[in-house]
Design an enzyme around this catalytic site. Sequence first.
Site, PDB file in Angstrom:
ATOM      1  N   SER A 136      -9.899  63.720   4.840  1.00 60.24           N
ATOM      2  CA  SER A 136     -11.115  63.167   4.386  1.00 60.24           C
ATOM      3  C   SER A 136     -12.200  64.123   5.008  1.00 60.24           C
ATOM      4  O   SER A 136     -11.838  65.090   6.131  1.00 60.24           O
ATOM      5  CB  SER A 136     -10.872  61.897   5.342  1.00 60.24           C
ATOM      6  OG  SER A 136     -12.559  61.257   5.256  1.00 60.24           O
ATOM      7  N   TYR A 182      -9.667  57.569  13.603  1.00 63.18           N
ATOM      8  CA  TYR A 182      -9.661  57.851  12.144  1.00 63.18           C
ATOM      9  C   TYR A 182      -9.840  59.375  11.881  1.00 63.18           C
ATOM     10  O   TYR A 182      -9.137  60.157  11.355  1.00 63.18           O
ATOM     11  CB  TYR A 182     -10.279  56.906  11.013  1.00 63.18           C
ATOM     12  CG  TYR A 182     -10.320  57.279   9.645  1.00 63.18           C
ATOM     13  CD1 TYR A 182      -9.451  56.884   8.924  1.00 63.18           C
ATOM     14  CD2 TYR A 182     -11.302  58.225   9.067  1.00 63.18           C
ATOM     15  CE1 TYR A 182      -9.281  57.052   7.538  1.00 63.18           C
ATOM     16  CE2 TYR A 182     -11.138  58.315   7.704  1.00 63.18           C
ATOM     17  CZ  TYR A 182     -10.176  57.888   7.018  1.00 63.18           C
ATOM     18  OH  TYR A 182     -10.134  57.971   5.542  1.00 63.18           O
TER      19      TYR A 182
HETATM   20  N1  LIG Z   1     -11.410  55.905  -0.398  1.00 62.22           N
HETATM   21  C1  LIG Z   1     -12.108  56.677   0.268  1.00 62.22           C
HETATM   22  O1  LIG Z   1     -13.495  56.951   0.074  1.00 62.22           O
HETATM   23  C2  LIG Z   1     -11.445  57.691   1.054  1.00 62.22           C
HETATM   24  C3  LIG Z   1     -12.273  59.041   1.563  1.00 62.22           C
HETATM   25  C4  LIG Z   1     -11.627  59.824   2.209  1.00 62.22           C
HETATM   26  C5  LIG Z   1     -10.349  59.741   2.389  1.00 62.22           C
HETATM   27  N2  LIG Z   1      -9.204  58.785   1.793  1.00 62.22           N
HETATM   28  C6  LIG Z   1      -8.006  58.750   2.060  1.00 62.22           C
HETATM   29  O2  LIG Z   1      -7.397  58.638   1.057  1.00 62.22           O
HETATM   30  C7  LIG Z   1      -6.128  57.945   1.280  1.00 62.22           C
HETATM   31  C8  LIG Z   1      -6.057  56.809   0.205  1.00 62.22           C
HETATM   32  O3  LIG Z   1      -7.084  55.964   0.389  1.00 62.22           O
HETATM   33  P1  LIG Z   1      -7.429  54.783  -0.456  1.00 62.22           P
HETATM   34  O4  LIG Z   1      -8.996  54.571  -0.395  1.00 62.22           O
HETATM   35  O5  LIG Z   1      -7.117  54.995  -1.766  1.00 62.22           O
HETATM   36  O6  LIG Z   1      -6.584  53.666   0.304  1.00 62.22           O
HETATM   37  P2  LIG Z   1      -6.317  51.977  -0.209  1.00 62.22           P
HETATM   38  O7  LIG Z   1      -6.947  51.851  -1.449  1.00 62.22           O
HETATM   39  O8  LIG Z   1      -6.477  51.143   0.928  1.00 62.22           O
HETATM   40  O9  LIG Z   1      -4.997  52.284  -0.562  1.00 62.22           O
HETATM   41  C9  LIG Z   1      -3.840  52.661   0.317  1.00 62.22           C
HETATM   42  C10 LIG Z   1      -2.498  52.814  -0.391  1.00 62.22           C
HETATM   43  O10 LIG Z   1      -1.436  52.996   0.875  1.00 62.22           O
HETATM   44  C11 LIG Z   1      -0.641  51.721   0.772  1.00 62.22           C
HETATM   45  N3  LIG Z   1      -0.515  51.567   2.269  1.00 62.22           N
HETATM   46  C12 LIG Z   1      -1.316  51.341   3.311  1.00 62.22           C
HETATM   47  N4  LIG Z   1      -0.747  51.048   4.408  1.00 62.22           N
HETATM   48  C13 LIG Z   1       0.594  51.493   4.431  1.00 62.22           C
HETATM   49  C14 LIG Z   1       1.764  51.477   5.142  1.00 62.22           C
HETATM   50  N5  LIG Z   1       1.491  51.228   6.510  1.00 62.22           N
HETATM   51  N6  LIG Z   1       2.978  51.816   4.731  1.00 62.22           N
HETATM   52  C15 LIG Z   1       2.999  51.894   3.455  1.00 62.22           C
HETATM   53  N7  LIG Z   1       2.035  52.005   2.421  1.00 62.22           N
HETATM   54  C16 LIG Z   1       0.850  51.660   2.916  1.00 62.22           C
HETATM   55  C17 LIG Z   1      -1.384  50.814   0.165  1.00 62.22           C
HETATM   56  O11 LIG Z   1      -0.311  49.819  -0.291  1.00 62.22           O
HETATM   57  P3  LIG Z   1       0.310  48.553   0.396  1.00 62.22           P
HETATM   58  O12 LIG Z   1      -0.739  47.874   1.131  1.00 62.22           O
HETATM   59  O13 LIG Z   1       1.002  47.671  -0.442  1.00 62.22           O
HETATM   60  O14 LIG Z   1       1.207  49.103   1.586  1.00 62.22           O
HETATM   61  C18 LIG Z   1      -1.985  51.307  -0.854  1.00 62.22           C
HETATM   62  O15 LIG Z   1      -0.844  51.797  -2.012  1.00 62.22           O
HETATM   63  C19 LIG Z   1      -6.024  57.537   2.717  1.00 62.22           C
HETATM   64  O16 LIG Z   1      -5.379  58.530   3.386  1.00 62.22           O
HETATM   65  C20 LIG Z   1      -7.739  57.562   3.008  1.00 62.22           C
HETATM   66  O17 LIG Z   1      -7.712  57.896   4.489  1.00 62.22           O
HETATM   67  C21 LIG Z   1      -9.911  57.732   1.223  1.00 62.22           C
END
Ligand SMILES: NC(=O)c1ccc[n+]([C@@H]2O[C@H](COP(=O)([O-])OP(=O)(O)OC[C@H]3O[C@@H](n4cnc5c(N)ncnc54)[C@H](OP(=O)(O)O)[C@@H]3O)[C@@H](O)[C@H]2O)c1
Length: 252
Positions: free
Chosen positions: A142, A155
């Site tokens: 990130s 984080y």
């Molecule tokens: N969105 C942003 O703006 C952003 C920006 C920078 C970086 N990121 C990074 O990108 C990545 C994905 O983010 P996102 O925004 O797509 O997140 P999200 O929408 O919350 O999706 C998270 C995914 O991870 C799974 N997950 C969460 N906790 C888990 C656990 N303990 N064990 C197994 N699976 C788990 C969830 O499924 P379940 O709930 O079914 O487990 C879901 O499939 C993360 O590493 C985040 O830090 C995101």
Amino acid sequence: MTNRWNLKNKKALVTGGTKGIGKAITQEFIELGADVLVVARNEADFLTLKSEIKSDKIDFLQADLSKAEDIQKVIEQTENKWNALDILVNNVGMNIRKKTLEYSSEEYDQILNTNLRSAFELSKQFYLLLKASQGNIVNISSVAGLMHLRTGSIYGMTKAALIQLTKNLAGEWAEDNIRVNAVSPWYINTPLAQTVLKNKDYYNEVISRTPIKRIGNPEDVSAAVAFLCMPAAAHITGQCISVDGGFTIYGF
Ligand SMILES: NC(=O)c1ccc[n+]([C@@H]2O[C@H](COP(=O)([O-])OP(=O)(O)OC[C@H]3O[C@@H](n4cnc5c(N)ncnc54)[C@H](OP(=O)(O)O)[C@@H]3O)[C@@H](O)[C@H]2O)c1
């Protein structure tokens, strides 16, 4: 020439591949010809994704990657299913937004275990399979791993550590022809980001700090991840690409 730009018959494991960025990566990989094993906690989201994709090249492993025993289960089940792996995407991530003084040690463990230990353990334990396939890893970091943001210190620490893990593994495993890269998104429209972006004032502030004047789509990230996994990126390792609409180069 053509095989440089696809992922035909590559076997890929995507953690957190049912929602947001991970879901877009899974979809992109399937379109590019890969077989994908998706890891998440809730099977219902996977079944929805599967019905959208309409492909038998996708399968699901149910696991909570914050737990050491579930990480072992993922390793064993992947070995049983394929006994091979070309691509590992360490995408799973979560956050608890607080001021540093407010964190409990349980919250510290939860964020570290989910965001960082899972990536370290999966990379380490899939080493032999990745070596055999001359495969590659992409870690989803990130921009919070590059600079101070309001996301909370823990984080930010995990995301910075993922970038350093990327560099260390890339250096160690280059001789095995395993490439390791990272991607650093700024705000991307996902369920995780919506928890803060639903606040209109906050959203407008984010846009004001983003030269491209929009937040990213999950597909903006999945495109960068797919490229890094392709033979076309064969000479790229140890790098971190920001997918941020210009956020990290926006001074005054
Ligand atoms: N969105 C942003 O703006 C952003 C920006 C920078 C970086 N990121 C990074 O990108 C990545 C994905 O983010 P996102 O925004 O797509 O997140 P999200 O929408 O919350 O999706 C998270 C995914 O991870 C799974 N997950 C969460 N906790 C888990 C656990 N303990 N064990 C197994 N699976 C788990 C969830 O499924 P379940 O709930 O079914 O487990 C879901 O499939 C993360 O590493 C985040 O830090 C995101």
